[in-house]
Design a protein around this motif. Structure first.
Motif, PDB file in Angstrom:
ATOM      1  N   ARG A  41       0.889  -1.338  -0.005  1.00 30.42           N
ATOM      2  CA  ARG A  41       0.040   0.060  -0.002  1.00 30.42           C
ATOM      3  C   ARG A  41       0.623   1.197  -0.158  1.00 30.42           C
ATOM      4  O   ARG A  41       0.673   2.112  -0.581  1.00 30.42           O
ATOM      5  CB  ARG A  41      -1.027  -0.052   1.364  1.00 30.42           C
ATOM      6  N   LYS A  42       1.928   1.231   0.815  1.00 32.00           N
ATOM      7  CA  LYS A  42       2.950   2.252   1.074  1.00 32.00           C
ATOM      8  C   LYS A  42       3.475   2.531  -0.317  1.00 32.00           C
ATOM      9  O   LYS A  42       3.870   3.541  -0.808  1.00 32.00           O
ATOM     10  CB  LYS A  42       3.830   2.359   2.064  1.00 32.00           C
TER      11      LYS A  42
ATOM     12  N   GLU B 107       2.486   1.675  -3.558  1.00 34.04           N
ATOM     13  CA  GLU B 107       1.336   2.218  -4.436  1.00 34.04           C
ATOM     14  C   GLU B 107       1.269   3.564  -4.166  1.00 34.04           C
ATOM     15  O   GLU B 107       1.155   4.665  -4.929  1.00 34.04           O
ATOM     16  CB  GLU B 107       0.258   1.427  -4.337  1.00 34.04           C
ATOM     17  N   ALA B 108       1.039   4.157  -2.911  1.00 35.82           N
ATOM     18  CA  ALA B 108       0.922   5.522  -2.581  1.00 35.82           C
ATOM     19  C   ALA B 108       2.030   6.373  -2.915  1.00 35.82           C
ATOM     20  O   ALA B 108       2.109   7.513  -3.458  1.00 35.82           O
ATOM     21  CB  ALA B 108       0.543   5.655  -0.922  1.00 35.82           C
TER      22      ALA B 108
ATOM     23  N   LYS C  41       1.917   6.774  -6.609  1.00 33.61           N
ATOM     24  CA  LYS C  41       0.834   7.840  -7.118  1.00 33.61           C
ATOM     25  C   LYS C  41       1.392   9.308  -6.633  1.00 33.61           C
ATOM     26  O   LYS C  41       1.123  10.168  -7.265  1.00 33.61           O
ATOM     27  CB  LYS C  41      -0.270   7.482  -6.159  1.00 33.61           C
TER      28      LYS C  41
END
Length: 286
Positions: free
Chosen positions: A105-106, A108-109, A112
């Motif tokens: 998740r981190k 991907e964040a 982004k």
């Protein structure tokens, strides 16, 4: 002679003769009866028959039971320990899975955020380039003003003007008028009109109205013609941002210190003052 005559006199006479007790332990507590014959006196020994109850082997059973209980307890401890280990392993697996998901998740964040930062940087670069397009749209007299300005400079530009341009003043006016007419159109990367443009597509289309075919991209347009000072601009000059030959944005100078350009998807085609974002250089084609 009696077989007991050798016993010293200081010892007590054997009231009980030697008793041979044959003990046989049987796991169920069986009784064994043994006849024991002993000499009661020195000479006359009458046989004595005695029934002896042998003890049961309870101690053996107790030890076995204790060992069995201990083994059972040890087994229970081993099972409990194994259960604890299994629970710990399951918890560790869940923790690792959760940590992995959090890491993904981190990541991907982060990607982004980097993409957003890059997009913002590109938008800001285009925004700086579009600042030469919006101000002149607020006045309907800019085209005529630009035409008069171009007429005064027609003689100086005629020497370097392409052969396809016989009337510099008229060509500049045509280019400026076309550019201003597109103010408010959308910006689309690669757009060449008629209602959506990118920066170089708009410049190319504007010059086409004057019969001049410019290169398609801003890098080539920034070297097409003669380099001129920003202090000596004429309407119709091509403004560029970045270095000549590697410009990242172009627009059209429309006079009065303003330019028209297709800036970005957020602003579209606009007219702005050069003071908002001063270009790097300019080229004169007319």
């Amino acid at each position: 002679m009696s077989h007991t005559a050798h016993i010293p006199s200081h010892r007590k006479p054997r009231q009980r003769a030697s008793k041979s007790a044959l003990r046989a332990g049987v796991a169920g507590g069986f009784l064994s009866t043994i006849a024991v014959a002993g000499a009661a006196g020195p000479a006359q020994a009458e046989p004595v028959t005695q029934t002896i109850e042998m003890p049961t082997i309870a101690s053996g059973f107790s030890a076995a039971a204790a060992a069995s209980a201990q083994a059972t307890q040890q087994l229970a401890l081993d099972m409990e320990r194994q259960a604890d280990q299994d629970a710990a392993a399951e918890k560790a697996a869940k923790t690792a899975k959760k940590a992995h998901a959090e890491a993904v998740r981190k990541d991907e964040a982060k990607k982004k955020a980097e993409a957003a930062a890059k997009a913002r940087a590109e938008a800001e670069a285009k925004e700086r380039a579009e600042r030469a397009s919006r101000t002149a749209e607020r006045t309907t007299l800019s085209a005529s003003t630009g035409g008069s300005g171009s007429s005064s400079s027609g003689s100086s530009a005629s020497a370097s003007a392409p052969s396809s341009s016989s009337n510099v003043s008229g060509s500049a006016a045509s280019i400026v008028a076309f550019a201003k007419a597109q103010v408010g159109d959308a910006y689309i990367p690669g757009g060449t009109g008629p209602n959506a443009w990118d920066c170089s597509g708009l410049v190319q289309a504007a010059y086409r109205t004057a019969g001049i075919d410019l290169p398609r991209v801003s890098q080539a347009q920034s070297t097409y013609g003669t380099q001129v000072s920003l202090d000596n601009l004429q309407p119709g000059d091509i403004l560029y941002w970045g270095s000549a030959g590697s410009a990242y944005h172009v627009a059209i100078y429309v006079g009065g210190g303003q330019f028209v350009g297709a800036q970005n998807s957020g602003t579209g085609t606009v007219q702005r003052s050069m003071d908002y974002d001063r270009p790097t250089g300019a080229v004169r084609v007319l």
